[in-house]
Design a protein around this motif. Structure first.
Motif, PDB file in Angstrom:
ATOM      1  N   ASP A   6       0.537  -1.205   0.122  1.00 55.47           N
ATOM      2  CA  ASP A   6       0.165  -0.366   0.014  1.00 55.47           C
ATOM      3  C   ASP A   6       0.506   0.882   0.003  1.00 55.47           C
ATOM      4  O   ASP A   6       0.707   2.583   0.332  1.00 55.47           O
ATOM      5  N   SER A   7       2.700   1.315  -0.095  1.00 57.25           N
ATOM      6  CA  SER A   7       3.055   2.388  -0.294  1.00 57.25           C
ATOM      7  C   SER A   7       2.510   3.373  -1.684  1.00 57.25           C
ATOM      8  O   SER A   7       2.424   2.412  -2.534  1.00 57.25           O
ATOM      9  N   THR A   8       2.895   4.483  -1.340  1.00 56.80           N
ATOM     10  CA  THR A   8       2.653   5.709  -2.010  1.00 56.80           C
ATOM     11  C   THR A   8       3.747   6.509  -2.935  1.00 56.80           C
ATOM     12  O   THR A   8       4.469   6.350  -2.082  1.00 56.80           O
ATOM     13  N   ALA A   9       3.300   7.547  -3.395  1.00 52.30           N
ATOM     14  CA  ALA A   9       4.128   8.210  -4.207  1.00 52.30           C
ATOM     15  C   ALA A   9       5.187   8.675  -3.237  1.00 52.30           C
ATOM     16  O   ALA A   9       6.387   9.029  -2.759  1.00 52.30           O
ATOM     17  N   ARG A  10       4.237   9.187  -1.772  1.00 53.95           N
ATOM     18  CA  ARG A  10       5.289   9.932  -0.895  1.00 53.95           C
ATOM     19  C   ARG A  10       6.009   9.307  -0.112  1.00 53.95           C
ATOM     20  O   ARG A  10       7.194   9.577   0.070  1.00 53.95           O
ATOM     21  N   ASP A  11       5.447   7.871  -0.135  1.00 50.85           N
ATOM     22  CA  ASP A  11       6.076   6.732   1.093  1.00 50.85           C
ATOM     23  C   ASP A  11       7.673   6.945   0.304  1.00 50.85           C
ATOM     24  O   ASP A  11       8.667   6.799   0.644  1.00 50.85           O
ATOM     25  N   ALA A  12       7.528   6.389  -1.045  1.00 49.84           N
ATOM     26  CA  ALA A  12       8.429   6.591  -1.418  1.00 49.84           C
ATOM     27  C   ALA A  12       9.697   7.686  -2.234  1.00 49.84           C
ATOM     28  O   ALA A  12      10.829   7.096  -1.939  1.00 49.84           O
TER      29      ALA A  12
END
Length: 53
Positions: A6-12
């Protein structure tokens, strides 16, 4: 489902920034070691300076 699915672009971006920061710290420390290790050697001769090697 695996962890991180469920990781997002923000997390990346957060992970990428943290990795870049660690890389910079590592490079800075390695640079200090190189500077410390090259002090006192003959310019352009490296560690074997004056030995004819």
């Amino acid at each position: 489902m695996f962890i991180g699915a469920d990781s997002t672009a923000r997390d990346a971006l957060i992970h990428q920034h943290a990795s870049a920061h660690r890389d910079r710290l590592t490079a800075d420390e390695l640079g200090k070691l190189v500077q410390k290790g090259t002090r006192g050697t003959a310019k352009g001769k490296g560690r074997a300076g004056g030995t004819g090697a």
